[in-house]
Scaffold this motif. Structure first.
Motif, mmCIF file in Angstrom:
data_model
loop_
_atom_site.group_PDB
_atom_site.id
_atom_site.type_symbol
_atom_site.label_atom_id
_atom_site.label_comp_id
_atom_site.label_asym_id
_atom_site.label_seq_id
_atom_site.Cartn_x
_atom_site.Cartn_y
_atom_site.Cartn_z
ATOM 1 N N ALA A 1 7.440 -6.541 0.577
ATOM 2 C CA ALA A 1 6.850 -5.522 1.454
ATOM 3 C C ALA A 1 5.912 -4.614 0.687
ATOM 4 O O ALA A 1 6.131 -4.302 -0.487
ATOM 5 C CB ALA A 1 7.959 -4.694 2.102
ATOM 6 N N LEU A 2 4.889 -4.204 1.403
ATOM 7 C CA LEU A 2 3.903 -3.274 0.852
ATOM 8 C C LEU A 2 4.102 -1.929 1.537
ATOM 9 O O LEU A 2 4.351 -1.871 2.746
ATOM 10 C CB LEU A 2 2.511 -3.813 1.173
ATOM 11 C CG LEU A 2 1.324 -2.983 0.722
ATOM 12 C CD1 LEU A 2 1.180 -3.063 -0.788
ATOM 13 C CD2 LEU A 2 0.044 -3.504 1.370
ATOM 14 N N LEU A 3 3.999 -0.860 0.751
ATOM 15 C CA LEU A 3 4.117 0.487 1.303
ATOM 16 C C LEU A 3 2.794 1.194 1.050
ATOM 17 O O LEU A 3 2.443 1.492 -0.097
ATOM 18 C CB LEU A 3 5.286 1.199 0.617
ATOM 19 C CG LEU A 3 5.646 2.602 1.079
ATOM 20 C CD1 LEU A 3 5.976 2.626 2.577
ATOM 21 C CD2 LEU A 3 6.859 3.116 0.295
ATOM 22 N N LEU B 1 7.935 -0.969 -6.951
ATOM 23 C CA LEU B 1 6.756 -0.840 -7.812
ATOM 24 C C LEU B 1 5.872 0.266 -7.278
ATOM 25 O O LEU B 1 5.562 0.298 -6.089
ATOM 26 C CB LEU B 1 5.948 -2.147 -7.828
ATOM 27 C CG LEU B 1 6.686 -3.452 -8.117
ATOM 28 C CD1 LEU B 1 5.681 -4.600 -8.195
ATOM 29 C CD2 LEU B 1 7.487 -3.375 -9.400
ATOM 30 N N ASP B 2 5.480 1.174 -8.171
ATOM 31 C CA ASP B 2 4.602 2.270 -7.754
ATOM 32 C C ASP B 2 3.251 2.083 -8.433
ATOM 33 O O ASP B 2 3.079 2.463 -9.590
ATOM 34 C CB ASP B 2 5.241 3.619 -8.130
ATOM 35 C CG ASP B 2 4.736 4.747 -7.240
ATOM 36 O OD1 ASP B 2 3.708 4.544 -6.559
ATOM 37 O OD2 ASP B 2 5.363 5.817 -7.225
ATOM 38 N N GLU B 3 2.343 1.437 -7.738
ATOM 39 C CA GLU B 3 0.964 1.223 -8.233
ATOM 40 C C GLU B 3 0.936 0.508 -9.571
ATOM 41 O O GLU B 3 0.170 0.883 -10.453
ATOM 42 C CB GLU B 3 0.249 2.573 -8.400
ATOM 43 C CG GLU B 3 -0.035 3.287 -7.112
ATOM 44 C CD GLU B 3 -1.292 2.786 -6.415
ATOM 45 O OE1 GLU B 3 -1.918 1.836 -6.916
ATOM 46 O OE2 GLU B 3 -1.633 3.336 -5.370
ATOM 47 N N VAL C 1 4.338 -0.012 -3.666
ATOM 48 C CA VAL C 1 3.307 0.942 -3.272
ATOM 49 C C VAL C 1 2.017 0.447 -3.907
ATOM 50 O O VAL C 1 1.949 0.282 -5.126
ATOM 51 C CB VAL C 1 3.637 2.364 -3.776
ATOM 52 C CG1 VAL C 1 2.457 3.301 -3.545
ATOM 53 C CG2 VAL C 1 4.887 2.899 -3.097
ATOM 54 N N ALA C 2 1.028 0.145 -3.087
ATOM 55 C CA ALA C 2 -0.239 -0.368 -3.620
ATOM 56 C C ALA C 2 -1.349 -0.145 -2.611
ATOM 57 O O ALA C 2 -1.105 -0.038 -1.406
ATOM 58 C CB ALA C 2 -0.107 -1.852 -3.942
#
Ligand SMILES: Nc1ncnc2c1ncn2[C@@H]1O[C@H](COP(=O)(O)OP(=O)(O)OP(=O)(O)O)[C@@H](O)[C@H]1O
Length: 215
Positions: free
Chosen positions: A33-35, A161-163, A190-191
Motif C-alpha cells: 500500500a501507498l500512503l 517506509l517513509d520516503e 509513504v511516497a
C-alpha cells in the motif's frame, strides 16, 4: 485472509489539535500500500500511531487481530521495520551496524553469517565492500537500503517506509521494488513517486488528518 494491520476509527490529538480524525483502514498479509497526501496531512502520524509512538484519543489499532496496548506493542515492534529518510545505523562500521540487533537476546538466535550479509547487500545492489566501511561516510540512499537490509536480516514481515526511495537512482529503486515483490512482505509506503503509485495494489490519501482510499 485476516488483516495484519487494522485502524478502526482512530483519532489522534495533540494539545487540542486533531492530527488524525477517525481513520479506518486495513492491510492483509502481503499487501502493498501507498500512503500519499500533502505535507502535514498526517502520513507520519499514521505510521507513528501504528508503532505505538502516538496514542489514539479514540478508536483502536489492531495488529494481527490484537488491540495495540503497552504490552502488545512489543509484538508489533518485533515484526515491523520502520525506515525513515535518515536512518540511524548506530555503529562504527556497516558490518557492525547490520549485526547490531543480533547482540540482543531476542535476536541472537538469528545472527547471520557473513555470506548472508553479502547476499542481502547484493539483493539491494549495494557493494559487498561496504561492510568494512565506516558508517560516517555512508550516503543517505545507502543508509536507507542498509536499514532495509537490517529488516530483512531480522526477518521482519511488515515494512513502514517513509520516503525511502526519494534519494535513490533508478537501479537502486528497482532493487527495492524487487525486494518488496516478495508476497510474504506487507508494505505501507509513504511516497510521492509515480513508480510507487504504479506498483501499489492499494492507495490511501491523507487530507487534513482524514484518510480516503483511492485504489
Ligand atoms: N507534537 C505535535 N504537536 C502539534 N502538532 C503536531 C505534532 N506532531 C505533528 N503535528 C502536526 O500534525 C500534522 C500532521 O503531521 P505529520 O508529520 O503526520 O504529517 P505528514 O503528512 O507526515 O507531513 P510531511 O509529509 O511533511 O512529513 C502537521 O500539521 C504537524 O504540524
Amino acid at each position: 485472509m485476516p488483516a495484519v494491520i487494522r485502524f478502526d476509527e482512530v483519532s489522534v490529538g495533540v494539545d487540542g489539535k486533531n492530527l488524525l480524525s477517525r481513520v479506518s483502514f486495513s492491510l492483509r498479509a502481503g499487501e502493498k500500500a501507498l500512503l500519499g497526501g500533502k505535507s502535514g496531512s498526517g502520513k507520519s502520524t499514521v505510521l507513528k500511531t501504528l508503532l505505538g509512538m502516538r496514542s489514539p484519543t479514540a478508536g483502536v489499532v489492531y495488529f494481527n487481530g490484537q488491540p495495540l496496548n503497552p504490552i502488545t506493542v512489543q509484538n508489533i515492534r518485533r515484526c515491523i521495520a520502520y525506515i525513515g529518510q535518515e536512518p540511524v545505523l548506530g555503529a562504527d562500521t556497516v558490518r557492525n551496524a547490520l549485526l547490531l540487533p543480533f547482540q540482543f537476546k531476542a535476536h541472537r538466535h538469528l545472527s547471520p553469517p557473513d555470506s548472508r550479509l553479502k547476499d542481502v547487500l547484493q539483493r539491494l545492489r549495494l557493494p559487498v565492500g561496504l561492510l568494512s566501511r565506516d558508517c560516517a561516510g555512508i550516503s543517505g540512499g545507502e543508509k536507507q537500503r542498509l536499514a532495509l537490509a537490517r529488516g530483512l536480516l531480522l526477518q521482519k514481515t511488515v515494512y513502514l517506509l517513509d520516503e525511502v526511495t526519494s534519494a535513490l537512482d533508478a537501479e537502486s529503486k528497482q532493487a527495492v521494488f524487487e525486494v518488496f515483490a516478495d508476497p510474504q512482505l506487507t508494505l505501507l509506503a509513504v511516497a510521492h513517486d509515480p513508480d510507487w503509485l504504479e506498483r501499489s495494489q492499494t492507495v490511501f490519501e491523507m487530507h487534513a488528518g482524514q484518510m480516503t482510499r483511492t485504489r
